[in-house]
Design a protein around this motif. Sequence first.
Motif, mmCIF file in Angstrom:
data_model
loop_
_atom_site.group_PDB
_atom_site.id
_atom_site.type_symbol
_atom_site.label_atom_id
_atom_site.label_comp_id
_atom_site.label_asym_id
_atom_site.label_seq_id
_atom_site.Cartn_x
_atom_site.Cartn_y
_atom_site.Cartn_z
ATOM 1 N N ILE A 2 0.833 -1.201 0.000
ATOM 2 C CA ILE A 2 0.000 0.000 0.000
ATOM 3 C C ILE A 2 0.868 1.251 0.000
ATOM 4 C CG2 ILE A 2 -1.698 1.300 1.339
ATOM 5 C CD1 ILE A 2 -2.964 -1.407 2.069
ATOM 6 N N ASN A 3 1.993 1.207 0.710
ATOM 7 C CA ASN A 3 2.944 2.324 0.662
ATOM 8 C C ASN A 3 3.395 2.594 -0.765
ATOM 9 O OD1 ASN A 3 3.138 3.294 3.222
ATOM 10 N ND2 ASN A 3 5.044 2.255 3.719
ATOM 11 N N ASN A 4 3.673 1.538 -1.527
ATOM 12 C CA ASN A 4 4.118 1.699 -2.911
ATOM 13 C C ASN A 4 3.047 2.364 -3.766
ATOM 14 O OD1 ASN A 4 6.524 0.476 -2.260
ATOM 15 N ND2 ASN A 4 5.964 -1.513 -3.100
ATOM 16 N N LEU A 5 1.792 1.989 -3.575
ATOM 17 C CA LEU A 5 0.708 2.617 -4.332
ATOM 18 C C LEU A 5 0.630 4.113 -4.047
ATOM 19 C CD1 LEU A 5 -2.118 -0.038 -3.787
ATOM 20 C CD2 LEU A 5 -0.871 0.393 -5.909
ATOM 21 N N ILE A 6 0.665 4.445 -2.766
ATOM 22 C CA ILE A 6 0.567 5.851 -2.374
ATOM 23 C C ILE A 6 1.774 6.645 -2.872
ATOM 24 C CG2 ILE A 6 0.538 7.425 -0.388
ATOM 25 C CD1 ILE A 6 -1.025 5.159 1.099
ATOM 26 N N ASN A 7 2.982 6.122 -2.645
ATOM 27 C CA ASN A 7 4.188 6.819 -3.097
ATOM 28 C C ASN A 7 4.217 6.997 -4.603
ATOM 29 O OD1 ASN A 7 5.311 7.238 -0.555
ATOM 30 N ND2 ASN A 7 6.337 5.247 -0.559
ATOM 31 N N ASN A 8 3.787 5.980 -5.340
ATOM 32 C CA ASN A 8 3.760 6.077 -6.795
ATOM 33 C C ASN A 8 2.802 7.177 -7.253
ATOM 34 O OD1 ASN A 8 4.642 4.980 -9.402
ATOM 35 N ND2 ASN A 8 2.481 4.459 -9.628
ATOM 36 N N SER A 9 1.637 7.233 -6.654
ATOM 37 C CA SER A 9 0.683 8.288 -7.016
ATOM 38 C C SER A 9 1.246 9.668 -6.711
ATOM 39 C CB SER A 9 -0.639 8.102 -6.256
ATOM 40 O OG SER A 9 -1.334 6.984 -6.725
ATOM 41 N N ILE A 10 1.762 9.837 -5.509
ATOM 42 C CA ILE A 10 2.267 11.153 -5.111
ATOM 43 C C ILE A 10 3.451 11.579 -5.980
ATOM 44 C CG2 ILE A 10 3.404 12.405 -3.228
ATOM 45 C CD1 ILE A 10 1.588 10.772 -1.315
ATOM 46 N N THR A 11 4.321 10.617 -6.320
ATOM 47 C CA THR A 11 5.520 10.923 -7.103
ATOM 48 C C THR A 11 5.214 11.184 -8.576
ATOM 49 O OG1 THR A 11 6.849 9.558 -5.627
ATOM 50 C CG2 THR A 11 7.795 10.034 -7.779
ATOM 51 N N HIS A 12 4.278 10.426 -9.157
ATOM 52 C CA HIS A 12 4.115 10.438 -10.610
ATOM 53 C C HIS A 12 2.791 10.999 -11.121
ATOM 54 C CE1 HIS A 12 7.799 8.154 -10.960
ATOM 55 N NE2 HIS A 12 7.330 7.265 -10.093
ATOM 56 N N ALA A 13 1.758 11.040 -10.302
ATOM 57 C CA ALA A 13 0.429 11.352 -10.833
ATOM 58 C C ALA A 13 0.042 12.823 -10.733
ATOM 59 C CB ALA A 13 -0.624 10.498 -10.124
ATOM 60 N N TYR A 14 0.780 13.579 -9.963
ATOM 61 C CA TYR A 14 0.363 14.956 -9.693
ATOM 62 C C TYR A 14 1.491 15.949 -9.965
ATOM 63 C CZ TYR A 14 -3.386 12.535 -7.333
ATOM 64 O OH TYR A 14 -4.435 11.706 -7.058
ATOM 65 N N ASN A 15 1.092 17.120 -10.400
ATOM 66 C CA ASN A 15 2.036 18.216 -10.545
ATOM 67 C C ASN A 15 2.284 18.827 -9.171
ATOM 68 O OD1 ASN A 15 1.999 17.905 -13.362
ATOM 69 N ND2 ASN A 15 0.179 19.194 -13.518
ATOM 70 N N GLU A 16 3.404 19.515 -9.028
ATOM 71 C CA GLU A 16 3.737 20.155 -7.750
ATOM 72 C C GLU A 16 2.625 21.120 -7.340
ATOM 73 O OE1 GLU A 16 7.241 22.900 -5.809
ATOM 74 O OE2 GLU A 16 7.710 21.655 -7.542
ATOM 75 N N GLY A 17 2.177 21.000 -6.117
ATOM 76 C CA GLY A 17 1.124 21.861 -5.595
ATOM 77 C C GLY A 17 -0.291 21.396 -5.902
ATOM 78 N N VAL A 19 -3.578 19.221 -5.598
ATOM 79 C CA VAL A 19 -4.212 18.471 -4.517
ATOM 80 C C VAL A 19 -4.473 17.043 -4.989
ATOM 81 C CG1 VAL A 19 -6.256 18.294 -3.050
ATOM 82 C CG2 VAL A 19 -5.273 20.537 -3.556
ATOM 83 N N ALA A 20 -4.129 16.070 -4.140
ATOM 84 C CA ALA A 20 -4.293 14.652 -4.475
ATOM 85 C C ALA A 20 -5.470 14.061 -3.720
ATOM 86 C CB ALA A 20 -3.021 13.883 -4.128
ATOM 87 N N HIS A 21 -6.249 13.251 -4.423
ATOM 88 C CA HIS A 21 -7.323 12.485 -3.798
ATOM 89 C C HIS A 21 -7.052 11.010 -4.093
ATOM 90 C CE1 HIS A 21 -9.257 16.448 -4.415
ATOM 91 N NE2 HIS A 21 -9.664 16.212 -3.185
ATOM 92 N N LEU A 22 -6.826 10.242 -3.028
ATOM 93 C CA LEU A 22 -6.563 8.810 -3.145
ATOM 94 C C LEU A 22 -7.744 8.082 -2.527
ATOM 95 C CD1 LEU A 22 -2.870 8.845 -1.908
ATOM 96 C CD2 LEU A 22 -3.715 9.209 -4.230
ATOM 97 N N ARG A 23 -8.158 6.987 -3.168
ATOM 98 C CA ARG A 23 -9.345 6.267 -2.688
ATOM 99 C C ARG A 23 -9.039 4.786 -2.557
ATOM 100 N NH1 ARG A 23 -15.504 6.506 -4.880
ATOM 101 N NH2 ARG A 23 -16.184 4.592 -3.871
ATOM 102 N N PHE A 24 -9.425 4.224 -1.437
ATOM 103 C CA PHE A 24 -9.325 2.788 -1.200
ATOM 104 C C PHE A 24 -10.724 2.249 -0.954
ATOM 105 C CE2 PHE A 24 -5.174 4.312 0.032
ATOM 106 C CZ PHE A 24 -4.323 3.327 -0.404
#
Length: 56
Positions: A2-17, A19-24
């Motif tokens: 689960i850490n890998n999923l979250i880190n991957n999203s934060i690192t690759h899915a969003y531009n700097e600044g 807002v991220a929405h993650l859903r489980f």
Amino acid sequence: MINNLINNSITHAYNEGQVAHLRFDITAHKNDLQLIYQDDGNGMDTLVQKKISLPF
């Protein structure tokens, strides 16, 4: 995992600044659990999509 999923999203899915929405969504099925993970990030371009199942 689960850490890998979250880190991957934060690192690759969003531009700097951005807002991220993650859903489980977690559902129990007898002796199994189903985990569905989603983010609302920028997505993958076509080149990345073509390589997604290739080994490193």
